[in-house]
Write a protein that holds these residues in place. Structure first.
Motif, short mmCIF file in Angstrom:
data_model
loop_
_atom_site.label_atom_id
_atom_site.label_comp_id
_atom_site.label_asym_id
_atom_site.label_seq_id
_atom_site.Cartn_x
_atom_site.Cartn_y
_atom_site.Cartn_z
N PHE A 1 -2.79 25.54 4.15
CA PHE A 1 -3.72 24.05 3.74
C PHE A 1 -4.63 23.91 4.90
O PHE A 1 -4.25 23.97 6.08
CB PHE A 1 -2.73 23.06 3.67
N PRO A 2 -5.77 23.94 4.79
CA PRO A 2 -6.72 23.68 6.03
C PRO A 2 -6.39 22.34 6.73
O PRO A 2 -5.76 21.38 6.30
CB PRO A 2 -8.16 23.31 5.26
N ARG A 3 -6.66 22.61 8.37
CA ARG A 3 -6.19 21.54 9.14
C ARG A 3 -7.54 20.58 9.16
O ARG A 3 -8.71 20.96 8.96
CB ARG A 3 -5.83 21.81 10.48
N GLY A 4 -7.03 19.51 9.76
CA GLY A 4 -8.20 18.33 10.09
C GLY A 4 -7.87 16.91 9.44
O GLY A 4 -6.52 17.05 8.67
N MET A 5 -8.44 16.02 9.84
CA MET A 5 -7.92 14.58 9.90
C MET A 5 -7.55 14.42 8.00
O MET A 5 -6.50 14.10 7.59
CB MET A 5 -8.85 13.70 10.09
N ILE A 6 -8.56 15.14 7.37
CA ILE A 6 -8.45 14.66 5.83
C ILE A 6 -7.19 15.41 5.20
O ILE A 6 -6.17 14.79 4.75
CB ILE A 6 -9.67 15.02 5.13
N HIS A 7 -7.27 16.68 5.42
CA HIS A 7 -6.18 17.44 4.98
C HIS A 7 -4.76 17.34 5.79
O HIS A 7 -3.64 17.46 4.94
CB HIS A 7 -6.45 18.98 5.12
N ASP A 8 -4.61 17.04 6.73
CA ASP A 8 -3.47 16.64 7.58
C ASP A 8 -2.60 15.53 6.94
O ASP A 8 -1.47 15.33 6.97
CB ASP A 8 -3.83 16.46 9.19
N THR A 9 -3.48 14.70 6.16
CA THR A 9 -2.71 13.23 5.49
C THR A 9 -2.34 13.74 4.14
O THR A 9 -1.58 12.82 3.48
CB THR A 9 -3.72 12.40 5.85
N CYS A 10 -2.73 15.09 4.06
CA CYS A 10 -2.01 15.27 2.33
C CYS A 10 -0.72 15.78 2.28
O CYS A 10 0.07 15.95 3.28
CB CYS A 10 -3.00 16.45 1.80
N SER A 11 -0.13 15.83 0.97
CA SER A 11 1.35 16.43 1.00
C SER A 11 1.14 17.38 -0.09
O SER A 11 1.18 17.16 -1.32
CB SER A 11 2.13 15.19 0.16
N PRO A 12 1.19 18.56 0.22
CA PRO A 12 0.88 19.80 -0.64
C PRO A 12 2.10 19.86 -1.52
O PRO A 12 3.19 19.92 -1.23
CB PRO A 12 0.57 21.03 0.23
N THR A 13 1.71 20.28 -2.82
CA THR A 13 2.72 20.30 -3.73
C THR A 13 3.25 21.74 -3.98
O THR A 13 4.26 22.04 -4.13
CB THR A 13 2.19 19.95 -5.32
N LYS A 14 2.34 22.85 -3.40
CA LYS A 14 2.60 24.11 -4.09
C LYS A 14 3.89 24.63 -3.01
O LYS A 14 4.69 25.30 -3.51
CB LYS A 14 1.48 25.06 -3.69
N VAL B 1 0.87 -1.33 0.01
CA VAL B 1 -0.13 -0.08 -0.09
C VAL B 1 0.83 1.26 0.12
O VAL B 1 1.67 1.47 1.08
CB VAL B 1 -0.83 0.04 1.11
N PHE B 2 0.85 2.04 -1.17
CA PHE B 2 1.48 3.56 -1.28
C PHE B 2 0.44 4.30 -0.63
O PHE B 2 -0.55 4.53 -0.98
CB PHE B 2 1.94 3.66 -2.58
N VAL B 3 1.05 5.33 0.17
CA VAL B 3 0.35 6.20 0.71
C VAL B 3 0.70 7.83 0.42
O VAL B 3 1.98 7.74 -0.04
CB VAL B 3 0.04 6.18 2.25
N GLN B 4 0.30 8.67 0.74
CA GLN B 4 0.59 10.07 0.19
C GLN B 4 1.67 10.72 1.24
O GLN B 4 2.17 11.81 0.71
CB GLN B 4 -0.65 10.88 0.08
N SER B 5 1.47 10.45 2.49
CA SER B 5 2.29 11.37 3.43
C SER B 5 2.58 10.18 4.62
O SER B 5 2.17 9.40 4.87
CB SER B 5 1.53 12.40 3.95
N ALA B 6 3.86 10.82 5.37
CA ALA B 6 4.18 10.14 6.75
C ALA B 6 3.17 10.27 7.47
O ALA B 6 2.74 9.14 8.30
CB ALA B 6 5.53 10.75 7.32
#
Length: 417
Positions: free
Chosen positions: A317-330, A181-186
């Motif tokens: 980048f908004p905080r919260g469970m969903i966005h906290d697991t993202c890896s922003p590119t910008k 399983v590959f995931v987006q962030s630590a």
């Protein structure tokens, strides 16, 4: 692999990957086009890509993309017909896969198709991999619950049911059945550990930058027409309502108390023309219509040229469970361009700015964002000097050269098991 490390290129044999993605092809997503269409082929990994059709004008895909094959479903008919056509296209690709023409079957984000692929891969004896780039189930559940609270309705109840069902299937069947399983962030990796996915079957692959493309044709800064003078703040990315772009507009208002001629350039667009128009209406209502400009989506080189002309860049980048697991590119692109950047405390941004020492890390409040921008504008030369460590950090830690080497090594380890 929460921090990508270089791995030796192993191209003694070609690894053939069948990847099913939910994106319309060609796509803006660099972790599809750049990673799988440009860098992984250099490691002997060929990708047969299956996705959805583009509705309307084609996006700028960029140069160097060389998938082994690209297949899309029909764009004809209404939404249900298109979804059925996409399912049929995926099923046909899966049924034609065998050990002679496919080494790995990979599905990105799609739970139902992931379950279908898992079953077919098991029958055919082909390793199955799942790639989680975003918490789709959790996001669907959150949106449906918000809509139910505001409006109710049968449709929102059905969407909620689908989200809850797919969430259960994902964590109880699809991910446990995947060989990797590959995931987006630590941060997402830690979440998956809590869900019971063994660490040995997890790899974090954060977003990166095509530094080779930057080096081949250095970006020439170009100020927006009519904005040749005065402090310029820039943002690059989606303008969807969920990203809370209004916070940047509010920060601009605070900055203009000290720098009356400061302006904000929003390089991107929302998911629909109506959402972009709504954002523009809010900007106009705030009295900042002449100080904020929305460009719409632009080809990468044109967007980078405008970005590089700015005095400061913002990555909120908004905080919260969903966005906290993202890896922003910008934030990565800002650093790669040597831009002074103000970024809020999204976990991946915290890591990047602390490791690079190249930006201004602030909390998620509008006053903190404004103060970070004021600090940069107070001494632009010093800010540029501080940002100068950004390009080297990105090349060493977040270039697709480095990321691809690590991902390729993981695929080959999987096939050696």
């Amino acid at each position: 692999m929460s921090t990508p490390v270089a791995a030796a290129q192993d191209s003694a044999s070609t690894l053939r990957l069948l990847q099913l993605v939910p994106e319309a092809l060609p796509t803006f997503r660099v972790d599809v086009t750049t990673l799988f269409g440009d860098y992984l082929p250099r490691h002997g990994i060929e990708c047969d890509l299956v996705g959805k059709p583009v509705l309307g004008a084609l996006p700028d895909r960029g140069d160097g993309v060389r998938f082994a094959r690209v297949r899309t479903s029909s764009a004809q008919g209404g939404r249900l017909r298109r979804e059925g056509a996409f399912l049929f296209t995926c099923l046909r690709a899966l049924l034609k896969a065998n050990r002679a023409n496919c080494d790995v079957i990979q599905v990105r984000d799609m739970v139902s198709i992931g379950l279908l692929a898992l079953v077919i891969a098991r029958i055919k004896g082909i390793p199955f991999v799942f790639w989680v780039s975003f918490l789709m189930c959790e996001a669907r559940i959150a949106r449906a619950r918000a809509q139910l609270a505001a409006h109710g309705g049968l449709r929102n109840r059905l969407i909620l049911f689908k989200g809850l069902l797919e969430e259960r299937l994902l964590y109880r069947v699809v991910l446990p059945g995947a060989q990797h399983v590959f995931v987006q962030s630590a941060a997402m990796l830690e979440m998956m550990l809590e869900k019971g996915v063994p660490k040995s079957r997890l790899s974090a692959v954060p977003m990166g930058v095509d530094t080779q493309a930057l080096a081949a044709a250095p970006v020439q800064a170009q100020r927006p027409d009519g904005w040749q003078h005065g402090p310029l703040i820039a943002y690059l990315g989606t303008l969807d309502p969920s990203r809370q772009i209004e916070r940047m507009v509010e920060a601009l208002a605070s900055v203009r108390a000290s720098h009356p001629d400061a302006r904000l350039l929003l390089i991107g667009s929302a998911g629909s023309p109506a959402e972009t128009a709504a954002l523009q209406a809010r900007v106009d209502a705030s009295g900042l219509g002449a100080a904020v400009r929305i460009t719409g989506w632009l080809p990468s080189r044109q967007a980078w040229a405008l970005l590089a002309s700015a005095d400061a860049a913002v990555s909120y980048f908004p905080r919260g469970m969903i966005h906290d697991t993202c890896s922003p590119t910008k934030v990565l692109e800002y650093l790669a361009l040597g831009m002074p950047v103000v970024a809020n405390d999204n976990p991946d941004q915290v890591r990047v700015l602390k490791e690079s020492g190249a930006g201004w890390l602030v909390d998620s409040s509008t006053p903190a964002m404004a103060q970070g921008l004021l600090d940069i504008l107070a001494d632009p030369a010093a800010a540029r000097a501080r940002a100068a460590s950004g390009p080297a950090y990105i090349e060493a830690a977040r270039s697709y050269r480095v990321i691809a080497a690590a991902v390729a090594a993981q695929y080959r380890r999987l096939l050696r098991r």
